[in-house]
Design a protein around this motif. Sequence first.
Motif, PDB file in Angstrom:
ATOM      1  N   VAL A  29      68.019  41.468 112.332  1.00 43.54           N
ATOM      2  CA  VAL A  29      67.282  42.203 113.065  1.00 43.54           C
ATOM      3  C   VAL A  29      67.792  42.056 114.486  1.00 43.54           C
ATOM      4  O   VAL A  29      67.913  43.210 115.576  1.00 43.54           O
ATOM      5  CB  VAL A  29      65.597  41.880 113.215  1.00 43.54           C
ATOM      6  N   ALA A  30      68.165  40.752 114.829  1.00 42.35           N
ATOM      7  CA  ALA A  30      68.615  40.707 116.207  1.00 42.35           C
ATOM      8  C   ALA A  30      69.877  41.466 116.841  1.00 42.35           C
ATOM      9  O   ALA A  30      69.994  41.805 118.025  1.00 42.35           O
ATOM     10  CB  ALA A  30      68.919  39.402 116.494  1.00 42.35           C
ATOM     11  N   GLY A  90      59.149  30.032 111.252  1.00 42.33           N
ATOM     12  CA  GLY A  90      60.404  29.593 111.740  1.00 42.33           C
ATOM     13  C   GLY A  90      61.628  29.435 110.764  1.00 42.33           C
ATOM     14  O   GLY A  90      62.450  30.115 110.707  1.00 42.33           O
ATOM     15  N   PHE A  91      60.876  28.634 109.795  1.00 40.64           N
ATOM     16  CA  PHE A  91      61.973  28.532 108.645  1.00 40.64           C
ATOM     17  C   PHE A  91      62.385  29.861 108.111  1.00 40.64           C
ATOM     18  O   PHE A  91      63.302  30.217 107.644  1.00 40.64           O
ATOM     19  CB  PHE A  91      61.333  27.551 107.595  1.00 40.64           C
ATOM     20  N   ILE A  92      61.245  30.715 107.695  1.00 38.11           N
ATOM     21  CA  ILE A  92      61.481  31.934 107.119  1.00 38.11           C
ATOM     22  C   ILE A  92      62.580  32.864 108.247  1.00 38.11           C
ATOM     23  O   ILE A  92      63.174  33.619 107.534  1.00 38.11           O
ATOM     24  CB  ILE A  92      60.092  32.817 106.841  1.00 38.11           C
ATOM     25  N   TYR A  93      62.004  32.901 109.307  1.00 37.34           N
ATOM     26  CA  TYR A  93      62.970  33.715 110.099  1.00 37.34           C
ATOM     27  C   TYR A  93      64.520  33.109 110.283  1.00 37.34           C
ATOM     28  O   TYR A  93      65.324  33.795 109.957  1.00 37.34           O
ATOM     29  CB  TYR A  93      62.382  33.642 111.440  1.00 37.34           C
ATOM     30  N   SER A  94      64.390  31.842 110.143  1.00 38.50           N
ATOM     31  CA  SER A  94      66.049  31.219 110.109  1.00 38.50           C
ATOM     32  C   SER A  94      66.829  31.551 108.807  1.00 38.50           C
ATOM     33  O   SER A  94      67.873  31.819 108.927  1.00 38.50           O
ATOM     34  CB  SER A  94      65.818  29.788 110.307  1.00 38.50           C
ATOM     35  N   LEU A  95      65.938  31.980 107.937  1.00 38.50           N
ATOM     36  CA  LEU A  95      66.557  32.279 106.497  1.00 38.50           C
ATOM     37  C   LEU A  95      67.009  34.018 106.464  1.00 38.50           C
ATOM     38  O   LEU A  95      67.874  34.261 105.794  1.00 38.50           O
ATOM     39  CB  LEU A  95      65.930  31.604 105.143  1.00 38.50           C
ATOM     40  N   THR A  96      65.811  34.540 106.993  1.00 36.93           N
ATOM     41  CA  THR A  96      65.922  35.998 106.576  1.00 36.93           C
ATOM     42  C   THR A  96      66.335  36.883 107.869  1.00 36.93           C
ATOM     43  O   THR A  96      66.617  37.889 107.846  1.00 36.93           O
ATOM     44  CB  THR A  96      64.760  36.494 105.988  1.00 36.93           C
ATOM     45  N   GLY A  97      65.972  36.270 108.912  1.00 37.90           N
ATOM     46  CA  GLY A  97      66.503  37.237 110.173  1.00 37.90           C
ATOM     47  C   GLY A  97      65.408  38.021 110.750  1.00 37.90           C
ATOM     48  O   GLY A  97      65.742  39.199 111.375  1.00 37.90           O
ATOM     49  N   THR A  98      64.384  38.098 110.126  1.00 39.13           N
ATOM     50  CA  THR A  98      63.369  39.056 110.166  1.00 39.13           C
ATOM     51  C   THR A  98      61.890  38.561 110.134  1.00 39.13           C
ATOM     52  O   THR A  98      61.745  37.456 109.810  1.00 39.13           O
ATOM     53  CB  THR A  98      63.572  40.328 109.135  1.00 39.13           C
ATOM     54  N   GLY A 140      73.863  26.797 115.593  1.00 35.58           N
ATOM     55  CA  GLY A 140      74.787  27.806 116.447  1.00 35.58           C
ATOM     56  C   GLY A 140      75.424  28.624 115.335  1.00 35.58           C
ATOM     57  O   GLY A 140      76.430  29.304 115.899  1.00 35.58           O
ATOM     58  N   ASP A 141      75.478  28.681 114.168  1.00 31.55           N
ATOM     59  CA  ASP A 141      76.173  29.602 113.407  1.00 31.55           C
ATOM     60  C   ASP A 141      75.992  31.054 113.793  1.00 31.55           C
ATOM     61  O   ASP A 141      74.842  31.529 113.671  1.00 31.55           O
ATOM     62  CB  ASP A 141      75.966  29.337 111.848  1.00 31.55           C
ATOM     63  N   PRO A 142      76.962  31.864 114.094  1.00 32.71           N
ATOM     64  CA  PRO A 142      76.752  33.089 114.707  1.00 32.71           C
ATOM     65  C   PRO A 142      76.483  33.925 113.431  1.00 32.71           C
ATOM     66  O   PRO A 142      76.075  35.135 113.468  1.00 32.71           O
ATOM     67  CB  PRO A 142      78.125  33.555 115.149  1.00 32.71           C
ATOM     68  N   ASP A 143      76.998  33.608 112.224  1.00 32.04           N
ATOM     69  CA  ASP A 143      76.656  34.424 111.163  1.00 32.04           C
ATOM     70  C   ASP A 143      75.276  34.121 110.363  1.00 32.04           C
ATOM     71  O   ASP A 143      75.156  34.850 109.247  1.00 32.04           O
ATOM     72  CB  ASP A 143      77.864  34.268 109.891  1.00 32.04           C
ATOM     73  N   SER A 144      74.559  33.234 110.925  1.00 29.34           N
ATOM     74  CA  SER A 144      73.174  32.877 110.325  1.00 29.34           C
ATOM     75  C   SER A 144      72.244  34.248 110.048  1.00 29.34           C
ATOM     76  O   SER A 144      72.659  35.080 111.042  1.00 29.34           O
ATOM     77  CB  SER A 144      72.497  31.810 111.000  1.00 29.34           C
ATOM     78  N   PRO A 145      71.537  34.066 109.141  1.00 25.77           N
ATOM     79  CA  PRO A 145      70.556  35.596 108.832  1.00 25.77           C
ATOM     80  C   PRO A 145      69.803  35.608 110.380  1.00 25.77           C
ATOM     81  O   PRO A 145      69.818  36.940 110.614  1.00 25.77           O
ATOM     82  CB  PRO A 145      69.745  34.886 107.707  1.00 25.77           C
ATOM     83  N   ALA A 146      69.354  34.532 110.839  1.00 30.43           N
ATOM     84  CA  ALA A 146      68.824  34.837 112.082  1.00 30.43           C
ATOM     85  C   ALA A 146      69.437  35.678 113.326  1.00 30.43           C
ATOM     86  O   ALA A 146      68.806  36.417 113.865  1.00 30.43           O
ATOM     87  CB  ALA A 146      68.406  33.763 112.614  1.00 30.43           C
TER      88      ALA A 146
END
Lengths: 333, 115, 488, 491
Positions: A124-125, D180-188, A114-120
């Motif tokens: 891109v999002a 999924g792991f990669i995405y959660s870390l890099t957001g891309t 739930g972290d709003p600042d997470s990279p995900a």
Amino acid sequence: MIDFAFVVDIVVLALLLVTAVAIARMKDLFAIVMLSGIYGLLSAAFFVSLDAVDVAFTEAAVGAGISPLLFLSVLKLTGRYENGSHSHAIFALVLVVVTGLALVVGTLDMPAFGDPDSPASSHVAVRYLEESGREIDIPNVVTSVLASYRGYDTFGEAVVIFTAAVGVLSLLGLLSGPREGGESPVRMGDHLVLRLVSEMLIPLILLFALYVQFHGEYGPGGGFQAGVIFAAAIILHSMLFGLQPAQRVARPPVLRALAALGVLVYGSVGVVSMLSGGTFLDYSVLSEDPVSGQHLGIIVIELGVGVTVASTMILIFFAFTSRSDAAHPETSR
Amino acid sequence: MILDLYNYWVVIALMMVGFYSVIVRGNLIKKLIGLNIFQTSVFIFYISVGKVDGGTAPILVDGVTLYSNPLPHVLILTAIVVGIATLALALALVVRIKDAYGTVEEEEIREIDEQ
Amino acid sequence: MMGAQQVLQWVVLLPAMAIPLLLLARHYPNIREGVSLLASITLFALVTMLYRDFTAGGSAEAVWIAIMPGLEISFRVDALGVLFALVASFLWIVTTLYAIGYMRAHAEDNQTRFYVFFAVSIASVMAIAFSANLFTLFIFYEMLTLATYPLVTHAGTAKARAGGRTYLTILVGTSIVFFLPAIIATYAISGSLTFTPGGVFAADTSPVLLGALLVLFIFGIGKAAIMPFHRWLPAAMVAPTPVSSLLHAVAVVKAGVFSVIKVGALIFGLDTLAGLWSTDLLLYLCAFTVIVASLVAMRQDNLKARLAYSTVSQLSYMTAGVLLATSTGLLGSSMHIAMHALGKITLFFCAGAILVAAHKSDISQMRGLGRQMPFTMMAFFVGSLSIIGLPPTGGTWSKWYLITGSLEADQLALVIVLMLSSLLNIAYLLPIPLRAFFPGEAHPVEGPVGIREAPLPSLIAIGITSLMCLLLFLFPQRLYDLASAVGG
Amino acid sequence: MVHLPVLQVVIPLMAAPALLLLNRPWQSWLLTCLVTITAFAISVSLLGTVYSTGTISYELGGWEPPWGIEYRIDLLSAYVLLIVSGVAALVAVASRQGLDADVATDKQPTLYVLYCLCLAGLLGIVATGDLFNVFVFLEISSLSTYALIAMGPHRRALWASYQYLVVGTIGATFLLIGIGFIYSLTGTLNMQDIAARLPLVDADRTVHTAFAFIVVGVCLKLALFPLHFWLPNAYTYAPSIVTAFLAATSTKVAVYLLIRLHYSIFGANFALDVLPLNLLFLILGLAGVFAASLVAVQQPNVKRLFAYSSIAQIGYMIVGLGLGTVIGLQATLLHLFNHALMKGALFLAIAGVVYRVGGSDLAHFAGLGRLMPWTMAAIVIGGLSLIGVPLTVGFISKWYLVLGAIEAGLWPVAGLVLIASVLALFYVWRIVEVAYFESPTALTESAREAPLGMLLATWVLVGANIYFGIDTELTRQTSELAAQHLMGGQP
């Protein structure tokens, strides 16, 4: 202060776990299939609590709708009980524990839930949330991303569904038109109540499907969900009134052609955008105004998806049930 | 720390229950149900990644600024479709296997093949 | 008149070009054999031209293709190549002559296949002889193995297949497991595979590594039949006799020794070779092979098997000559290529003649055969003398230089081994012709009276080779000149 | 011309529904041939373009990466595209008659639909620069592969297909977890973007887990020993034409994927400090080479024999990766190409035998040396190439692999690689002996030479086995540049 959503999360997750364990332990496949439907429903509920309404909609339709239906129609052919044989139980347990531990280790460095600042959520999002309103101008960001930013993935998705249709047809064959011989045994359509309800319900479902199809830009929904719902209507009809009447409405060869056509429609949008000077699936060039080009493109490709999905689902259901009709009733204990 | 991640851990437990059923069960249909659970749990994992505290569903409404991440949703929509497609094909195979072997138990099929 | 460079290319291509003709003429045995004979004579003429050019100081070269940088298929004329090519191409003529008689008398099947693969084998041998680098040598070395395989298994029987399997496994196995990594390592270390007088390795290359490399090379060149990789040679004796004669007494085994000489003299260089830790060890292994193979040969009753083990033993003479790392040793080895070839091919021809004419393959049945087949048995006697190294045959000279080389290198043990082995040679070869002529009173002449000499073409062939054994005793000068130029 | 990267994939992809509408055996075949040949022509042109102008990027949907999906053709992708589409075209040509032995005429149109889908999926995996897009196209190719295998004539094909489906889906799900792991870390999801952002992420444990799951997932697909158990049945019982196609393309794409993910996303030196990945690759590769070769020697069925041989050959490729050097990687890339040529030729020739004799047990080969001389000659040359005899492509692969091992100072590896080649000699020679030394039996005596179309396709591949064994310019240069590029050097 106890967060309400937090409690819901914990409860749903606990229920999911109980259901999963129950599924793993039981031997009555009919019950297991029912539980797996519940599992789908629960995860859909969980998706809602995670703000993923589109996914919840889809998971409800698939996890609690189509897939139990398919399982049941196969169970009718293969028998209800498993003999419970296990193989390499120890090995499997070790493997699963190791895999699970690896995953747990993997989560340790993950951003908090739930972290709003997470990279995900911050790379891109961000653009999708901030710019799609201007670039595509439809409220449902999921639809924007699905149909435009990552429209090519969705094209792939339509092809996957199409592949499954072709695969099932290659395995089970295509039933062309009503077969010779008498009507199958007693149908539920003979029940007055069921018939009346369904006669009212089926048109409603079809209408709802159309709504979902063309309303995907504004709320949850889109071609896939619409296709599934549309298929559900036909499937319901065939369950109540038998396969032959349903097949007179939706003739298998036509369905097969429609499944192919849906993919072709989708692909053609890409080809047209290439011919109009853009890249593949670049809807902006479809109209003078890029935004209305996007709208046009999205409507057409959603239609393509809807057609492919609906016809594929119906085809697959027909393929399974026509088999179980052909088999003797005794074989399905 | 633990509370931050508990969601993931439960999801991992779900995955592993499914994974275990795939490997260990001898009934072909049961295997597929296990596979289904395994995949669905991975979906939950993805959606959890996209959750933003205090955010709403990613449908643009005036006045709302915090939305959940739409990208995992899109990915999982695709993955769900892939999952059902795989399932349909697998079940068709099971039907044919039942026709050809007369059983859907792995052990019995192996025995028949060895003859 | 063609330039030497073109001749060099034709030498390799000519036998290959005979193949389509052989296939076309497959239903006309006379034309087919005519083509074979014509091809062999032309080839010999071409090789003679190269010899003339070489003695006149020419150095022809031809590059075909570069597969990778530093890895090219290219050819070059040098002393050892000319020597080997002369021997092989000359004996091809003789063997073809012999084979015509033999194959027809034996009414063998698949004769076209036989001649075709024979031509492929000779083409490979020519390419080996003139290869300008280790890579080219390796390619045609392998091709020779594969081309001789159908010849070895010609009979198609279970026994032939078993023999063929051993043949292929050991030859391909050693070359892939030892020879190939040795070549790749040479390439990796020195960056060059070209045969160079004095060797290719830089002076500061680790001697430990080079010593190991030498072991790989010597074992990898399985065609030189050092124990324990000698089993393929007896196994190959299931082949028809012309194959055994030309290929397994001359072409294939000499290709092995040839490769050993090339590697020793032109990849390592004699000076480098002399300083390696493994040289002496391998030398002793050769000595061991010489003695043990001779002892085994004595116990063989099958004539071809005995000759095969004799070949194993003789091959180690030549390998040992290289490992002495002296120019005299090298000279002896090179000369022995020719001398042993002529002697051994004579013996095999005779064995084949006896098989065709008298249907005998065991030595114990050959007592008194001299009466029916005097010519064959006389030739056998001459061949034996040459192998043993006794006058008045050419074998005397090569053995002489081998022994001198051992003395120069202070390898007294090897001198003793060579002497001892000569005695063993006498013991297992000479009794055969002697008992054929003097069966002794306890053994009256056996067998059907109707036995006569082998078919005429075969007899002519036998006559030529045994005569050559004698002539090379009298006129060894040209051979000596060539062989002494081998070190570069 | 700008659109070539996407046309490469979309042409076979769109051909599939068109084929379903067409639904006639002969016309379907013709269209499939046209499509695959076009795809091959495009791949040739792409390779030329990459050589002259460098890496090509194509923005799908007109959205620039990382927001949209990018097709990214560098030398490595162009090289693999060339192999896959080339083999696909040849197999398609041969399939006209080749299918008749295994698949009923009325099912053949469906097979062509699946064939095009499978090809499009494989090409899509190679062309894309987006991690999730890999998953989607992996599933397109996988689903069509399962269906293709299940079309085999024996009921065991169904069981083989089911097993592969379960394993393949587990593999794909592992891949999905890793993504999924990669995405959660890099957001891309864009590979380039990930590669740029991943080093900045301070989350070693998650990155390593992601890597492990991706590698395991891909290795399930590429049948790396000991995850290979699904492959022998799948290759044995699939229709022979399908086997030829899969053996030459599908595992190659999986190897490509492994290389791409390892080197282009995680970087050449990643994971070496924590996971002894290279050592693991060396051990598993060599173990695979030996275990599979030893099993291959004992197989009574030739398709199965070469299926095990494929597992062994995959082992070689993994050994090359495990060397962790430019030459090692180059050896892997060379073998990727070369093995496609060998196995393509071998399985097409076997398809010819199945067509004429009706089976692929060793007994079905008795005396064929005389009855089907061209087909058997193809098997002999393909087999020699497999052993690694000079002047064939197999020699080139082995040369580089051994050179790489020696250069890395790993002499035992070099030795083991070569010893294993001798095992290849054993299993190839079992077929040669049966074909050339046994007399035709009642089973085989009526066999004739395979039909011209099949023979032609087979011999084009055989010719390629020899041609690329002599003129190594293209493969060597491409693989060398690609390997240098991947290892971080400047191409």
